[in-house]
Motif scaffolding. Sequence first.
Motif, PDB file in Angstrom:
ATOM      1  N   LEU A 298       2.470  10.720  -7.282  1.00 36.24           N
ATOM      2  CA  LEU A 298       3.292  11.163  -8.406  1.00 36.24           C
ATOM      3  C   LEU A 298       2.469  11.260  -9.688  1.00 36.24           C
ATOM      4  O   LEU A 298       2.541  12.245 -10.420  1.00 36.24           O
ATOM      5  N   MET A 299       1.677  10.247  -9.981  1.00 39.15           N
ATOM      6  CA  MET A 299       0.870  10.258 -11.191  1.00 39.15           C
ATOM      7  C   MET A 299      -0.178  11.370 -11.175  1.00 39.15           C
ATOM      8  O   MET A 299      -0.528  11.916 -12.225  1.00 39.15           O
TER       9      MET A 299
ATOM     10  N   VAL B 290       0.192  14.320 -10.263  1.00 41.08           N
ATOM     11  CA  VAL B 290       0.815  15.553 -10.765  1.00 41.08           C
ATOM     12  C   VAL B 290       0.598  15.676 -12.270  1.00 41.08           C
ATOM     13  O   VAL B 290       0.449  16.778 -12.809  1.00 41.08           O
ATOM     14  N   ALA B 291       0.572  14.556 -12.953  1.00 42.43           N
ATOM     15  CA  ALA B 291       0.347  14.529 -14.405  1.00 42.43           C
ATOM     16  C   ALA B 291      -1.119  14.280 -14.759  1.00 42.43           C
ATOM     17  O   ALA B 291      -1.439  14.040 -15.926  1.00 42.43           O
ATOM     18  N   ASP B 292      -2.000  14.333 -13.770  1.00 37.40           N
ATOM     19  CA  ASP B 292      -3.429  14.068 -13.959  1.00 37.40           C
ATOM     20  C   ASP B 292      -3.654  12.665 -14.525  1.00 37.40           C
ATOM     21  O   ASP B 292      -4.448  12.455 -15.434  1.00 37.40           O
ATOM     22  N   ILE B 293      -2.936  11.711 -13.960  1.00 37.64           N
ATOM     23  CA  ILE B 293      -3.100  10.297 -14.306  1.00 37.64           C
ATOM     24  C   ILE B 293      -3.569   9.561 -13.060  1.00 37.64           C
ATOM     25  O   ILE B 293      -2.982   9.715 -11.987  1.00 37.64           O
ATOM     26  N   ARG B 294      -4.632   8.795 -13.200  1.00 37.71           N
ATOM     27  CA  ARG B 294      -5.175   8.050 -12.073  1.00 37.71           C
ATOM     28  C   ARG B 294      -4.904   6.565 -12.237  1.00 37.71           C
ATOM     29  O   ARG B 294      -4.857   6.052 -13.352  1.00 37.71           O
ATOM     30  N   ILE B 295      -4.750   5.909 -11.106  1.00 37.54           N
ATOM     31  CA  ILE B 295      -4.596   4.457 -11.124  1.00 37.54           C
ATOM     32  C   ILE B 295      -5.986   3.829 -11.094  1.00 37.54           C
ATOM     33  O   ILE B 295      -6.803   4.145 -10.221  1.00 37.54           O
TER      34      ILE B 295
ATOM     35  N   SER C 244       2.848  11.164 -22.716  1.00 33.86           N
ATOM     36  CA  SER C 244       2.926  12.589 -23.004  1.00 33.86           C
ATOM     37  C   SER C 244       2.658  13.422 -21.754  1.00 33.86           C
ATOM     38  O   SER C 244       3.381  14.379 -21.446  1.00 33.86           O
ATOM     39  N   ARG C 245       1.629  13.061 -21.015  1.00 29.94           N
ATOM     40  CA  ARG C 245       1.290  13.802 -19.793  1.00 29.94           C
ATOM     41  C   ARG C 245       2.370  13.646 -18.728  1.00 29.94           C
ATOM     42  O   ARG C 245       2.760  14.615 -18.070  1.00 29.94           O
ATOM     43  N   ALA C 246       2.874  12.427 -18.560  1.00 21.47           N
ATOM     44  CA  ALA C 246       3.919  12.203 -17.570  1.00 21.47           C
ATOM     45  C   ALA C 246       5.198  12.947 -17.939  1.00 21.47           C
ATOM     46  O   ALA C 246       5.890  13.494 -17.071  1.00 21.47           O
ATOM     47  N   SER C 247       5.522  12.989 -19.241  1.00 19.16           N
ATOM     48  CA  SER C 247       6.731  13.690 -19.685  1.00 19.16           C
ATOM     49  C   SER C 247       6.615  15.191 -19.456  1.00 19.16           C
ATOM     50  O   SER C 247       7.551  15.836 -18.964  1.00 19.16           O
TER      51      SER C 247
ATOM     52  N   SER D 218       0.813  -1.220   0.000  1.00 17.82           N
ATOM     53  CA  SER D 218       0.000   0.000   0.000  1.00 17.82           C
ATOM     54  C   SER D 218       0.843   1.265   0.000  1.00 17.82           C
ATOM     55  O   SER D 218       0.476   2.260  -0.629  1.00 17.82           O
ATOM     56  N   ARG D 219       1.993   1.253   0.712  1.00 21.46           N
ATOM     57  CA  ARG D 219       2.798   2.477   0.766  1.00 21.46           C
ATOM     58  C   ARG D 219       3.393   2.815  -0.594  1.00 21.46           C
ATOM     59  O   ARG D 219       3.552   3.986  -0.945  1.00 21.46           O
ATOM     60  N   PHE D 220       3.726   1.766  -1.382  1.00 21.25           N
ATOM     61  CA  PHE D 220       4.247   2.004  -2.722  1.00 21.25           C
ATOM     62  C   PHE D 220       3.148   2.540  -3.642  1.00 21.25           C
ATOM     63  O   PHE D 220       3.369   3.462  -4.428  1.00 21.25           O
ATOM     64  N   ARG D 221       1.968   1.961  -3.530  1.00 23.32           N
ATOM     65  CA  ARG D 221       0.853   2.426  -4.363  1.00 23.32           C
ATOM     66  C   ARG D 221       0.497   3.866  -4.025  1.00 23.32           C
ATOM     67  O   ARG D 221       0.284   4.687  -4.931  1.00 23.32           O
TER      68      ARG D 221
END
Length: 369
Positions: free
Chosen positions: A13-14, A16-21, A67-70, A4-7
């Motif tokens: 971090l994701m 910040v790029a507007d990416i959801r898990i 692209s978003r992450a970059s 859980s701590r890694f997730r």
Amino acid sequence: MAYSRFRKRFEELMAVADIRIDGDRPWDMQVHRDDTFPRFFAFGSLGMGESYMDGWWDCERLDELVSRASRADLKSELRPTDLFLAIQARLVGPKGRKRSSGEGERHYELGRELYRRMLDKRMIYSCAYWNDAQTLDEAQERKLDLIARKLRLEPGMKVLDIGCGWGGAIHYFAERYGVCGVAVTISPDQCDAARELCAGLPVEIRLQDYRDVDEQFDCSYSIDMLGHVGRRNYRTYMETVKRSLCPGGLHLVQTAGSDNSTVKADPWVNRYIFPGGHIPSPKQIMEAAEGLLAIEDWHSFTQDYDRTFMCWHDNLSAVWDDLGDGYDERLFRMWRYYLLSFAGVFRSRVSQLWQIVFTRAGAGVDRIR
């Protein structure tokens, strides 16, 4: 094992790029295994790429995710505590794959059929130029014509092609513009293909290292080859170009590049796609050329590489199931990750695409578009 701590940190971090898990948007990641998260932290980009190849996560629009992450520059968001998280991940998470002999080289040993189906009719494995072009064939022809105009090709000129691939460019210039010349490659398969293609034209295809060329030409060029010579060889490349050019001769480099000077290639790309490769920065190119060649023109058309990679991906996806034995699911996911992530990186403009014209005698080249 609790991950859980890694997730939690990965989700931060994701975000910040507007990416959801496990989100519902096309660029969101769908993660299938909890141990994916420590693998990300333990092995960075190598862990991201290999876990995708292994089917541990998916994304409908992988190109847009990258692209978003970059654009978000997630490396700058890392905290000192993330280093300890990475160390913990190596201890508790899955181990990375051991590199097998020739793993990256397999990229070039899959046979011509894959490239014939993925690329344009001339098998040009480099960025196309989409100005006034609707198809990949047209866009690659536009690129070759653009190079011809910049080099001011005329009938009878002696031309050197450094890293000729399957011979499509030198064949086009000999057939369309009436030049003669030499094309060199270190790939036996590409050499054989180029010789077959250029049979009957005043073109010599050599299985030869470009550094061993020892004669002069009216002009020369390399198309998406500079990044393969390695950072330590940029100066040697420029020395070879100068030695090979007649006084007043022109040389054109088409290359991917980066605004930031780096010394190491991306680990996943280095292992699976371009072993030993490195994309240069403007500073590295100018330092390599200093005192040898003058820069006459610098042209960027980065957005065209995004479109080219997307076209290659669509072509390959459409025919993959017809390629036969040896083209398994993991290999397909490797190619998909490569093509779509590169499209995303160029879309973000973190990586760029340039054509640069040099001369050894200040020929005063007009800017030609």
